[in-house]
Design a protein around this motif. Structure first.
Motif, PDB file in Angstrom:
ATOM      1  N   UNK A   1      35.111  30.164 104.954  1.00 28.99           N
ATOM      2  CA  UNK A   1      34.240  31.299 104.687  1.00 28.99           C
ATOM      3  C   UNK A   1      33.667  31.098 103.292  1.00 28.99           C
ATOM      4  N   UNK A   2      32.567  31.754 103.023  1.00 30.71           N
ATOM      5  CA  UNK A   2      31.882  31.558 101.744  1.00 30.71           C
ATOM      6  C   UNK A   2      31.937  32.819 100.896  1.00 30.71           C
ATOM      7  N   UNK A   3      32.322  32.656  99.623  1.00 26.60           N
ATOM      8  CA  UNK A   3      32.345  33.740  98.659  1.00 26.60           C
ATOM      9  C   UNK A   3      31.388  33.397  97.525  1.00 26.60           C
ATOM     10  N   UNK A   4      31.012  34.409  96.769  1.00 22.79           N
ATOM     11  CA  UNK A   4      30.198  34.181  95.578  1.00 22.79           C
ATOM     12  C   UNK A   4      30.489  35.267  94.548  1.00 22.79           C
ATOM     13  N   UNK A   5      30.112  35.007  93.306  1.00 22.36           N
ATOM     14  CA  UNK A   5      30.274  35.996  92.244  1.00 22.36           C
ATOM     15  C   UNK A   5      31.713  36.430  92.054  1.00 22.36           C
TER      16      UNK A   5
ATOM     17  N   UNK B   1      41.150  39.459  92.447  1.00 21.18           N
ATOM     18  CA  UNK B   1      42.273  39.478  93.369  1.00 21.18           C
ATOM     19  C   UNK B   1      42.695  38.107  93.844  1.00 21.18           C
ATOM     20  N   UNK B   2      42.312  37.081  93.116  1.00 23.86           N
ATOM     21  CA  UNK B   2      42.735  35.712  93.441  1.00 23.86           C
ATOM     22  C   UNK B   2      43.860  35.328  92.486  1.00 23.86           C
ATOM     23  N   UNK B   3      44.990  34.965  93.038  1.00 25.43           N
ATOM     24  CA  UNK B   3      46.169  34.666  92.227  1.00 25.43           C
ATOM     25  C   UNK B   3      46.591  33.217  92.442  1.00 25.43           C
TER      26      UNK B   3
ATOM     27  N   UNK C   1      39.298  23.179  94.993  1.00 22.15           N
ATOM     28  CA  UNK C   1      38.453  24.343  94.671  1.00 22.15           C
ATOM     29  C   UNK C   1      38.531  25.432  95.733  1.00 22.15           C
ATOM     30  N   UNK C   2      39.368  25.242  96.745  1.00 22.45           N
ATOM     31  CA  UNK C   2      39.487  26.227  97.825  1.00 22.45           C
ATOM     32  C   UNK C   2      40.353  27.411  97.397  1.00 22.45           C
ATOM     33  N   UNK C   3      40.056  28.555  97.989  1.00 18.76           N
ATOM     34  CA  UNK C   3      40.888  29.748  97.842  1.00 18.76           C
ATOM     35  C   UNK C   3      41.463  30.067  99.215  1.00 18.76           C
ATOM     36  N   UNK C   4      42.775  30.042  99.356  1.00 16.90           N
ATOM     37  CA  UNK C   4      43.394  30.405 100.625  1.00 16.90           C
ATOM     38  C   UNK C   4      43.139  31.891 100.877  1.00 16.90           C
TER      39      UNK C   4
ATOM     40  N   UNK D   1      32.917  28.477  97.296  1.00 15.18           N
ATOM     41  CA  UNK D   1      31.675  28.981  96.728  1.00 15.18           C
ATOM     42  C   UNK D   1      30.534  28.710  97.708  1.00 15.18           C
ATOM     43  N   UNK D   2      29.584  29.619  97.751  1.00 15.95           N
ATOM     44  CA  UNK D   2      28.454  29.452  98.677  1.00 15.95           C
ATOM     45  C   UNK D   2      27.693  28.153  98.436  1.00 15.95           C
ATOM     46  N   UNK D   3      27.725  27.662  97.204  1.00 18.10           N
ATOM     47  CA  UNK D   3      26.990  26.446  96.866  1.00 18.10           C
ATOM     48  C   UNK D   3      27.852  25.181  96.969  1.00 18.10           C
TER      49      UNK D   3
END
Length: 201
Positions: free
Chosen positions: A116-120, A126-128, A73-76, A100-102
């Motif tokens: 790092x944490x992203x949300x929404x 821009x994730x490929x 589930x990670x995004x590089x 994800x933040x959660x």
């Protein structure tokens, strides 16, 4: 049947160099069969539920493949994405990933990671998708990566963000328009606008 042929068959079935036991279920390979493959030297057990096809030669994307298999589930992102897209001169010692933040923090990552944490929309815009050694992974695009470097400039340093912006445009791996769109989605247009307006390409 030789080990080399077995490896080729596993790869042909879609198995990546790194994998978890659950990845074998669609291939009809049981846990007992997996243990047999380990005993026979075809597969290495990395511990914590991660395995590797022994005979596949490592590549420069070895660590990304390993982390992607262990944390699907990670995004590089950030410095790891800069390195992947060949932007700038950063050589990170850790794999930078966004979760994800959660999402729960990985208990035993197979390599050193910086989270790092992203949300929404930040998790998708821009994730490929790419793959490394047969292991699928998600990574921020060049434009999105540059924007993230400005958003995280206190962690990375403004010099890293400016180098990424300069190189990304100089090497034509992205455009000002793409960067501005990413900045709008990521709410970083105020930060980036002065630097973009100062450029003349």
């Amino acid at each position: 049947m030789t080990n080399a042929l077995d490896t080729a068959q596993l790869q042909a079935e879609g198995l990546g160099t790194f994998f978890r036991p659950r990845d074998l279920a669609p291939l009809g390979i049981s846990h007992r069969r997996l243990q047999s493959l380990v005993a026979g030297g075809l597969v290495e057990n990395f511990g914590n539920g991660l395995y590797r096809l022994s005979e596949v030669e490592p590549t420069e994307l070895e660590t990304i493949a390993m982390v992607a298999a262990a944390i699907p589930n990670a995004v590089m992102c950030l410095l790891t994405a800069l390195l992947f897209h060949d932007i700038g001169t950063q050589l990170p010692h850790k794999v930078w990933i966004a979760l994800d933040r959660k999402a729960r923090k990985p208990a035993h990552p197979p390599s050193q990671v910086r989270i790092v944490r992203f949300s929404g929309a930040m998790l998708t815009y821009g994730v490929v998708c790419h793959s490394a050694q047969g292991v699928p992974f998600r990574i921020t695009s060049p434009a999105r990566t540059i924007v993230d470097c400005f958003r995280c400039r206190r962690k990375l340093g403004l010099d890293v963000a400016l180098e990424a912006l300069h190189d990304g445009l100089q090497l034509r791996v992205t455009t000002v328009d793409a960067i501005m769109r990413a900045a709008e989605v990521c709410r970083a247009q105020t930060v980036m606008r002065p630097y973009l307006e100062a450029l003349s390409w």
